[in-house]
Design a protein around this motif. Structure first.
Motif, PDB file in Angstrom:
ATOM      1  N   ALA A  40      49.910  40.736  30.861  1.00  0.00           N
ATOM      2  CA  ALA A  40      48.692  40.236  31.490  1.00  0.00           C
ATOM      3  C   ALA A  40      47.505  41.141  31.195  1.00  0.00           C
ATOM      4  O   ALA A  40      46.387  40.664  30.955  1.00  0.00           O
ATOM      5  CB  ALA A  40      48.906  40.119  32.997  1.00  0.00           C
ATOM      6  N   LEU A  41      47.724  42.447  31.214  1.00  0.00           N
ATOM      7  CA  LEU A  41      46.649  43.383  30.913  1.00  0.00           C
ATOM      8  C   LEU A  41      46.168  43.243  29.471  1.00  0.00           C
ATOM      9  O   LEU A  41      44.966  43.287  29.196  1.00  0.00           O
ATOM     10  CB  LEU A  41      47.107  44.825  31.174  1.00  0.00           C
ATOM     11  N   LEU A  42      47.110  43.063  28.574  1.00  0.00           N
ATOM     12  CA  LEU A  42      46.735  42.904  27.170  1.00  0.00           C
ATOM     13  C   LEU A  42      45.960  41.608  26.970  1.00  0.00           C
ATOM     14  O   LEU A  42      44.974  41.562  26.232  1.00  0.00           O
ATOM     15  CB  LEU A  42      47.983  42.921  26.293  1.00  0.00           C
ATOM     16  N   GLN A  43      46.395  40.546  27.654  1.00  0.00           N
ATOM     17  CA  GLN A  43      45.697  39.275  27.540  1.00  0.00           C
ATOM     18  C   GLN A  43      44.288  39.387  28.105  1.00  0.00           C
ATOM     19  O   GLN A  43      43.322  38.873  27.527  1.00  0.00           O
ATOM     20  CB  GLN A  43      46.469  38.178  28.293  1.00  0.00           C
ATOM     21  N   ARG A  44      44.130  40.093  29.235  1.00  0.00           N
ATOM     22  CA  ARG A  44      42.811  40.260  29.836  1.00  0.00           C
ATOM     23  C   ARG A  44      41.881  41.034  28.911  1.00  0.00           C
ATOM     24  O   ARG A  44      40.688  40.769  28.823  1.00  0.00           O
ATOM     25  CB  ARG A  44      42.921  40.998  31.172  1.00  0.00           C
ATOM     26  N   ARG A 101      32.952  40.436  30.424  1.00  0.00           N
ATOM     27  CA  ARG A 101      33.226  39.372  31.379  1.00  0.00           C
ATOM     28  C   ARG A 101      34.190  39.842  32.465  1.00  0.00           C
ATOM     29  O   ARG A 101      34.032  39.543  33.644  1.00  0.00           O
ATOM     30  CB  ARG A 101      33.817  38.182  30.625  1.00  0.00           C
ATOM     31  N   ALA A 102      35.205  40.626  32.073  1.00  0.00           N
ATOM     32  CA  ALA A 102      36.194  41.105  33.033  1.00  0.00           C
ATOM     33  C   ALA A 102      35.570  42.073  34.026  1.00  0.00           C
ATOM     34  O   ALA A 102      35.884  42.055  35.223  1.00  0.00           O
ATOM     35  CB  ALA A 102      37.348  41.769  32.284  1.00  0.00           C
ATOM     36  N   LEU A 103      34.673  42.938  33.561  1.00  0.00           N
ATOM     37  CA  LEU A 103      34.069  43.935  34.431  1.00  0.00           C
ATOM     38  C   LEU A 103      33.145  43.324  35.472  1.00  0.00           C
ATOM     39  O   LEU A 103      32.877  43.932  36.515  1.00  0.00           O
ATOM     40  CB  LEU A 103      33.292  44.956  33.584  1.00  0.00           C
ATOM     41  N   LEU A 104      32.627  42.151  35.220  1.00  0.00           N
ATOM     42  CA  LEU A 104      31.722  41.503  36.156  1.00  0.00           C
ATOM     43  C   LEU A 104      32.444  40.964  37.381  1.00  0.00           C
ATOM     44  O   LEU A 104      31.811  40.685  38.404  1.00  0.00           O
ATOM     45  CB  LEU A 104      30.969  40.363  35.458  1.00  0.00           C
ATOM     46  N   ARG A 105      33.740  40.825  37.307  1.00  0.00           N
ATOM     47  CA  ARG A 105      34.509  40.292  38.425  1.00  0.00           C
ATOM     48  C   ARG A 105      34.986  41.429  39.323  1.00  0.00           C
ATOM     49  O   ARG A 105      35.421  42.474  38.830  1.00  0.00           O
ATOM     50  CB  ARG A 105      35.703  39.501  37.907  1.00  0.00           C
ATOM     51  N   PRO A 106      34.943  41.260  40.643  1.00  0.00           N
ATOM     52  CA  PRO A 106      35.458  42.288  41.558  1.00  0.00           C
ATOM     53  C   PRO A 106      36.931  42.570  41.287  1.00  0.00           C
ATOM     54  O   PRO A 106      37.679  41.678  40.875  1.00  0.00           O
ATOM     55  CB  PRO A 106      35.263  41.648  42.944  1.00  0.00           C
ATOM     56  N   ARG A 107      37.326  43.830  41.541  1.00  0.00           N
ATOM     57  CA  ARG A 107      38.703  44.226  41.246  1.00  0.00           C
ATOM     58  C   ARG A 107      39.719  43.357  41.980  1.00  0.00           C
ATOM     59  O   ARG A 107      40.734  42.942  41.411  1.00  0.00           O
ATOM     60  CB  ARG A 107      38.903  45.690  41.619  1.00  0.00           C
ATOM     61  N   GLY A 108      39.462  43.082  43.249  1.00  0.00           N
ATOM     62  CA  GLY A 108      40.399  42.259  44.005  1.00  0.00           C
ATOM     63  C   GLY A 108      40.538  40.865  43.432  1.00  0.00           C
ATOM     64  O   GLY A 108      41.628  40.299  43.377  1.00  0.00           O
ATOM     65  N   GLU A 109      39.423  40.324  42.984  1.00  0.00           N
ATOM     66  CA  GLU A 109      39.453  38.995  42.375  1.00  0.00           C
ATOM     67  C   GLU A 109      40.224  39.016  41.057  1.00  0.00           C
ATOM     68  O   GLU A 109      40.982  38.092  40.757  1.00  0.00           O
ATOM     69  CB  GLU A 109      38.025  38.510  42.138  1.00  0.00           C
ATOM     70  N   ARG A 110      40.019  40.085  40.287  1.00  0.00           N
ATOM     71  CA  ARG A 110      40.758  40.196  39.021  1.00  0.00           C
ATOM     72  C   ARG A 110      42.258  40.291  39.276  1.00  0.00           C
ATOM     73  O   ARG A 110      43.063  39.666  38.588  1.00  0.00           O
ATOM     74  CB  ARG A 110      40.290  41.431  38.238  1.00  0.00           C
ATOM     75  N   ARG A 111      42.625  41.098  40.290  1.00  0.00           N
ATOM     76  CA  ARG A 111      44.042  41.270  40.600  1.00  0.00           C
ATOM     77  C   ARG A 111      44.666  39.959  41.059  1.00  0.00           C
ATOM     78  O   ARG A 111      45.771  39.593  40.631  1.00  0.00           O
ATOM     79  CB  ARG A 111      44.208  42.349  41.675  1.00  0.00           C
ATOM     80  N   ALA A 112      43.957  39.246  41.923  1.00  0.00           N
ATOM     81  CA  ALA A 112      44.476  37.969  42.423  1.00  0.00           C
ATOM     82  C   ALA A 112      44.574  36.943  41.299  1.00  0.00           C
ATOM     83  O   ALA A 112      45.542  36.170  41.219  1.00  0.00           O
ATOM     84  CB  ALA A 112      43.574  37.445  43.537  1.00  0.00           C
ATOM     85  N   GLY A 113      43.579  36.946  40.432  1.00  0.00           N
ATOM     86  CA  GLY A 113      43.611  36.019  39.305  1.00  0.00           C
ATOM     87  C   GLY A 113      44.761  36.295  38.362  1.00  0.00           C
ATOM     88  O   GLY A 113      45.418  35.372  37.870  1.00  0.00           O
ATOM     89  N   THR A 114      45.001  37.580  38.116  1.00  0.00           N
ATOM     90  CA  THR A 114      46.110  37.960  37.234  1.00  0.00           C
ATOM     91  C   THR A 114      47.441  37.527  37.827  1.00  0.00           C
ATOM     92  O   THR A 114      48.298  36.972  37.126  1.00  0.00           O
ATOM     93  CB  THR A 114      46.119  39.481  37.004  1.00  0.00           C
ATOM     94  N   GLN A 115      47.630  37.762  39.133  1.00  0.00           N
ATOM     95  CA  GLN A 115      48.882  37.377  39.769  1.00  0.00           C
ATOM     96  C   GLN A 115      49.077  35.873  39.759  1.00  0.00           C
ATOM     97  O   GLN A 115      50.193  35.368  39.554  1.00  0.00           O
ATOM     98  CB  GLN A 115      48.938  37.904  41.201  1.00  0.00           C
ATOM     99  N   ALA A 117      49.355  42.373  18.679  1.00  0.00           N
ATOM    100  CA  ALA A 117      48.049  42.412  19.317  1.00  0.00           C
ATOM    101  C   ALA A 117      47.381  41.045  19.305  1.00  0.00           C
ATOM    102  O   ALA A 117      46.841  40.583  20.306  1.00  0.00           O
ATOM    103  CB  ALA A 117      47.154  43.444  18.628  1.00  0.00           C
ATOM    104  N   GLU A 118      47.412  40.393  18.140  1.00  0.00           N
ATOM    105  CA  GLU A 118      46.758  39.092  18.033  1.00  0.00           C
ATOM    106  C   GLU A 118      47.457  38.035  18.856  1.00  0.00           C
ATOM    107  O   GLU A 118      46.861  37.053  19.274  1.00  0.00           O
ATOM    108  CB  GLU A 118      46.692  38.668  16.556  1.00  0.00           C
ATOM    109  N   ALA A 119      48.770  38.197  19.086  1.00  0.00           N
ATOM    110  CA  ALA A 119      49.498  37.231  19.887  1.00  0.00           C
ATOM    111  C   ALA A 119      49.213  37.395  21.367  1.00  0.00           C
ATOM    112  O   ALA A 119      49.564  36.548  22.167  1.00  0.00           O
ATOM    113  CB  ALA A 119      50.994  37.376  19.634  1.00  0.00           C
ATOM    114  N   GLY A 120      48.575  38.485  21.753  1.00  0.00           N
ATOM    115  CA  GLY A 120      48.307  38.738  23.165  1.00  0.00           C
ATOM    116  C   GLY A 120      49.546  39.089  23.919  1.00  0.00           C
ATOM    117  O   GLY A 120      49.702  38.770  25.105  1.00  0.00           O
ATOM    118  N   ARG A 121      50.481  39.760  23.231  1.00  0.00           N
ATOM    119  CA  ARG A 121      51.766  40.086  23.849  1.00  0.00           C
ATOM    120  C   ARG A 121      51.965  41.581  23.831  1.00  0.00           C
ATOM    121  O   ARG A 121      51.415  42.279  23.018  1.00  0.00           O
ATOM    122  CB  ARG A 121      52.899  39.438  23.037  1.00  0.00           C
ATOM    123  N   ALA A 122      52.835  42.034  24.733  1.00  0.00           N
ATOM    124  CA  ALA A 122      53.159  43.466  24.771  1.00  0.00           C
ATOM    125  C   ALA A 122      54.321  43.748  23.861  1.00  0.00           C
ATOM    126  O   ALA A 122      55.140  42.900  23.587  1.00  0.00           O
ATOM    127  CB  ALA A 122      53.501  43.876  26.190  1.00  0.00           C
TER     128      ALA A 122
END
Length: 260
Positions: free
Chosen positions: A108-112, A119-133, A255-260
């Motif tokens: 998820a972190l790699l995809q983000r 764009r990611a930095l503009l979102r509040p941390r809590g919102e980013r965490r909830a969105g990721t989950q 990296a390009e696949a967005g996978r770990a």
């Protein structure tokens, strides 16, 4: 997780030649968005190379293909952005040292990261965490993987997963990026008949939700579109082609696949 519109997959006289001969040649295909496509053939017949070429990870040397209108081999980067890899040995494998939860978070972190840092930095941390989950939960549901059913729940080590569970985890991570094309290698490897049937049921459900699915296998079901590969000439080895100047290596493919 959004339900993406699948990618149409077309190919005409598509081929790839490596240092040891043709990996595949003369491939033709015309599949609609949301199709379930099997790449069927014996081991060593160029199946994996075809899978990687159709997802923009290898550069074809003959003919052309189109993935959602992006022409190959010219537009490799555009295809890589919309095509996600499930498990591909030597290219996109799960990390056996991680737990399932850690592997999901890393994916998820790699995809983000590829969504764009500003764009990611503009979102509040809590919102980013909830969105990721929420994205992780949706991907797990789509992949049919219930973490509560694992021996140690999300703390289960990846190395302790059964083969079908590992496939489901890989699929879940690939789906985090809402790809238009999902590609998996060796789908039926080391699966029992019942597990193989469950794996194909999973892929049918993903295709039914709109994602085009491409799966390498030894024996495809009767109800899927099948691309047959053969070894009329010595097949080029995946590692030989990945290391050439015309293609990306395994690390770049990850990296390009967005996978770990």
């Amino acid at each position: 997780m959004d339900s993406p519109h699948g990618a149409a997959v077309k190919a005409e006289n598509f081929g790839l030649k490596g240092p040891r001969g043709w990996a595949f040649r003369g491939v033709g295909l015309d599949a609609e968005p949301g199709a379930l496509i099997a790449v069927e053939g014996p081991s060593g017949s160029g199946r994996t190379c075809l899978l990687l070429a159709l997802t923009g990870r290898m550069k074809a040397t003959e003919g052309h293909a189109e993935i959602a209108g992006h022409r190959l081999p010219k537009h490799l980067t555009a295809v890589r952005r919309i095509a996600a890899l499930g498990p591909v040995t030597g290219v996109n494998e799960l990390d056996q040292s991680l737990t399932v939860a850690e592997q999901l978070r890393e994916g998820a972190l790699l995809q983000r990261r590829y969504e764009g840092p500003v764009r990611a930095l503009l979102r509040p941390r809590g919102e980013r965490r909830a969105g990721t989950q929420a994205r992780i939960d949706a991907a797990l549901t789509a992949a049919g993987l219930d973490l509560a059913q694992l021996p140690k729940g999300p703390r289960t080590s990846v190395r302790d997963l059964e083969r079908l569970e590992a496939v489901r985890l890989s699929v879940a991570i690939a789906l985090l990026g809402s790809p238009r094309l999902l590609a998996l290698d060796d789908l039926d490897l080391k699966l029992s008949d019942a597990e193989r049937a469950a794996a194909w049921t999973l892929l049918r459900s993903i295709a039914a939700r709109g994602t085009t699915v491409l799966a390498v296998c030894s024996d495809a079901p009767d109800d899927v579109t099948v691309l047959h590969t053969g070894a009329a000439e010595p097949a080029a080895h995946t590692e030989d082609i990945e290391d050439s100047e015309d293609t990306k290596g395994a690390d770049d493919a990850l990296a390009e696949a967005g996978r770990a």
